[in-house]
Structure formats: C-alpha cells, structure tokens
Design an enzyme around this catalytic site. Structure first.
Site, PDB file in Angstrom:
ATOM      1  N   HIS A  21      25.994  39.578  32.327  1.00  0.00           N
ATOM      2  CA  HIS A  21      26.382  40.863  31.722  1.00  0.00           C
ATOM      3  C   HIS A  21      25.215  41.447  30.920  1.00  0.00           C
ATOM      4  O   HIS A  21      24.946  42.641  30.973  1.00  0.00           O
ATOM      5  CB  HIS A  21      27.576  40.682  30.768  1.00  0.00           C
ATOM      6  CG  HIS A  21      28.836  40.201  31.440  1.00  0.00           C
ATOM      7  ND1 HIS A  21      29.589  39.169  30.956  1.00  0.00           N
ATOM      8  CD2 HIS A  21      29.470  40.637  32.556  1.00  0.00           C
ATOM      9  CE1 HIS A  21      30.647  38.987  31.732  1.00  0.00           C
ATOM     10  NE2 HIS A  21      30.595  39.857  32.723  1.00  0.00           N
ATOM     11  N   LYS A  45      44.727  39.538  32.762  1.00  0.00           N
ATOM     12  CA  LYS A  45      44.554  38.085  32.616  1.00  0.00           C
ATOM     13  C   LYS A  45      44.724  37.782  31.122  1.00  0.00           C
ATOM     14  O   LYS A  45      44.356  38.586  30.286  1.00  0.00           O
ATOM     15  CB  LYS A  45      43.135  37.681  33.036  1.00  0.00           C
ATOM     16  CG  LYS A  45      42.641  38.398  34.284  1.00  0.00           C
ATOM     17  CD  LYS A  45      41.111  38.508  34.306  1.00  0.00           C
ATOM     18  CE  LYS A  45      40.639  39.624  35.228  1.00  0.00           C
ATOM     19  NZ  LYS A  45      39.211  39.904  35.137  1.00  0.00           N
ATOM     20  N   ARG A  96      27.468  41.211  42.091  1.00  0.00           N
ATOM     21  CA  ARG A  96      26.726  39.957  42.263  1.00  0.00           C
ATOM     22  C   ARG A  96      26.633  39.560  43.728  1.00  0.00           C
ATOM     23  O   ARG A  96      25.602  39.130  44.210  1.00  0.00           O
ATOM     24  CB  ARG A  96      27.429  38.824  41.501  1.00  0.00           C
ATOM     25  CG  ARG A  96      27.357  38.960  40.006  1.00  0.00           C
ATOM     26  CD  ARG A  96      28.314  38.050  39.319  1.00  0.00           C
ATOM     27  NE  ARG A  96      29.688  38.334  39.738  1.00  0.00           N
ATOM     28  CZ  ARG A  96      30.778  37.822  39.195  1.00  0.00           C
ATOM     29  NH1 ARG A  96      30.652  36.947  38.217  1.00  0.00           N
ATOM     30  NH2 ARG A  96      31.979  38.151  39.609  1.00  0.00           N
ATOM     31  N   SER A 134      32.298  34.691  33.957  1.00  0.00           N
ATOM     32  CA  SER A 134      32.964  34.285  32.710  1.00  0.00           C
ATOM     33  C   SER A 134      33.972  33.180  32.987  1.00  0.00           C
ATOM     34  O   SER A 134      34.120  32.246  32.193  1.00  0.00           O
ATOM     35  CB  SER A 134      33.693  35.476  32.082  1.00  0.00           C
ATOM     36  OG  SER A 134      32.787  36.478  31.741  1.00  0.00           O
TER      37      SER A 134
HETATM   38  O1  PNS Z   1      35.596  42.531  33.783  1.00  0.00           O
HETATM   39  P1  PNS Z   1      36.715  43.048  34.649  1.00  0.00           P
HETATM   40  O2  PNS Z   1      38.030  42.364  34.269  1.00  0.00           O
HETATM   41  O3  PNS Z   1      36.408  42.941  36.119  1.00  0.00           O
HETATM   42  O4  PNS Z   1      36.855  44.615  34.282  1.00  0.00           O
HETATM   43  C1  PNS Z   1      37.870  45.385  34.863  1.00  0.00           C
HETATM   44  C2  PNS Z   1      37.979  46.759  34.196  1.00  0.00           C
HETATM   45  C3  PNS Z   1      38.108  46.624  32.699  1.00  0.00           C
HETATM   46  C4  PNS Z   1      36.741  47.575  34.493  1.00  0.00           C
HETATM   47  C5  PNS Z   1      39.234  47.469  34.808  1.00  0.00           C
HETATM   48  O5  PNS Z   1      40.315  46.591  34.762  1.00  0.00           O
HETATM   49  C6  PNS Z   1      39.609  48.746  34.085  1.00  0.00           C
HETATM   50  O6  PNS Z   1      38.889  49.721  34.150  1.00  0.00           O
HETATM   51  N1  PNS Z   1      40.755  48.719  33.372  1.00  0.00           N
HETATM   52  C7  PNS Z   1      41.253  49.859  32.610  1.00  0.00           C
HETATM   53  C8  PNS Z   1      42.520  50.447  33.235  1.00  0.00           C
HETATM   54  C9  PNS Z   1      42.190  51.362  34.394  1.00  0.00           C
HETATM   55  O7  PNS Z   1      41.490  52.344  34.252  1.00  0.00           O
HETATM   56  N2  PNS Z   1      42.697  50.982  35.573  1.00  0.00           N
HETATM   57  C10 PNS Z   1      42.414  51.689  36.815  1.00  0.00           C
HETATM   58  C11 PNS Z   1      41.056  51.224  37.340  1.00  0.00           C
HETATM   59  S1  PNS Z   1      40.718  51.864  38.886  1.00  0.00           S
END
Ligand code: PNS
Length: 164
Positions: A21, A45, A96, A134
């Site tokens: 990150h 999660k 990645r 992570s």
């Molecule tokens: O590190 P992650 O868990 O892969 O990140 C995922 C994240 C936070 C980018 C995604 O879950 C997100 O944007 N959540 C906010 C809610 C939202 O906008 N959902 C629609 C996404 S298309």
C-alpha cells in the site's frame, strides 16, 4: 510529471496497511497534486483493527517514510460520493496480479456508472512488494511469524501487540 490540479483518492480497508500500500501511495503522490488516503470505516469483512487504528497506522507509516502533503481520513458510504465531497477526480487502486483484476474492473465500472466523471487509475506496486496482502500479513502475525519485511515498523509493532 505531476498533475498538480488533480486530487486523487486512494480508498481501501487497509487492515493493516502493508509495504505494498505504501508503495502505491509513493507512486500516486508523484502523479497527483493532492492525495487522500481514505480508510473504509465499516468494511463488510470484520476488521482486525478499528477504523481509527487503521487510519492512525497508515498516517504513522506515511510520516515515517517522510512523505508529505498526503491526508489520511476515514470514510463511510459510497466512495463516489466521498470523492465528490473532497473534490477528487481520480480513484487510485493497486493491481498486483490478474487475480485482482476481475474485482477491480467491476468496481471501476460500477463507480463510473455511479459517477461518470470519476476515473479509476490502476498502479502496479514494485515487484518486491507485489505479493503482499493484508490478509496474509494478519495470518502470519497471528501464527507468530515474522512480518517485519512486509509492513511498516509501526504496523509490525501493532500486530505483535494485537496477537500477543
Ligand atoms: O481494500 P478493499 O477492501 O479492497 O477496498 C474496497 C473499497 C473500500 C475500495 C470498496 O469496498 C469501496 O469503495 N467501498 C465503499 C462503498 C462503495 O462505494 N461501494 C460501491 C463500490 S463499486
């Protein structure tokens, strides 16, 4: 080349932040005038660390790296709404491997449907950190393994406390 007029947002769960990150943050900060790291408050999660712990660890890692001009905040709700609120035109995501691609493409296209002006830019981490996740870091720390080459020092210390 820095696009000083653009603000980018780098969202994620960051549970916890890894050297992968941090590598993406370093690359993104060279490309965009403003960069906001946005830590999702309520992840689907069940996170190992609270939103404030995840935010604070990321901020400490950025400070320790000597990176400046990057803010680290929490967010909740839709990412596209949050991006609009802070005036970000770009979402940064790290890619990645091919295995990341399907999920990332779906999110990028969904965000574009929700907010047509918001572009997703994928950055690839350096290959020396491209295998880090992570989830694996948590598993290794939980089982007593050495994560010091995978996460910033402040995170390694926090993981030892968490899983002591
Ligand atoms: O590190 P992650 O868990 O892969 O990140 C995922 C994240 C936070 C980018 C995604 O879950 C997100 O944007 N959540 C906010 C809610 C939202 O906008 N959902 C629609 C996404 S298309």
């Amino acid at each position: 080349m820095t696009h000083t007029t653009s603000r980018a947002v780098y969202p994620g769960s960051f549970d916890p932040v890894t050297l992968g990150h941090l590598d993406i943050v370093r690359r993104a900060s060279r490309l965009y005038g403003g960069l906001t790291v946005a830590v999702l408050r309520n992840t689907r999660k069940k996170p190992a660390f609270s939103a404030e712990q995840r935010r604070a660890m990321f901020e400490a890692a950025i400070t320790a790296e000597g990176l400046t001009g990057i803010e680290v905040v929490h967010f909740e709700g839709l990412l596209c709404d949050f991006a609009h609120e802070i005036g970000a035109q770009v979402v940064i995501r790290g890619l990645r491997a091919i295995s990341d691609f399907e999920y990332e493409l779906q999110m990028a296209q969904m965000n574009r449907r929700l907010a047509p002006g918001l572009e997703t830019v994928f950055l690839t981490p350096g290959e020396e950190v491209s295998f880090i996740s992570s989830g694996l870091v948590r598993e290794i720390a939980q089982l007593g393994g050495d994560v010091s080459s995978l996460v910033p020092a402040c995170v390694a210390a926090e993981l030892s406390r968490r899983y002591a």
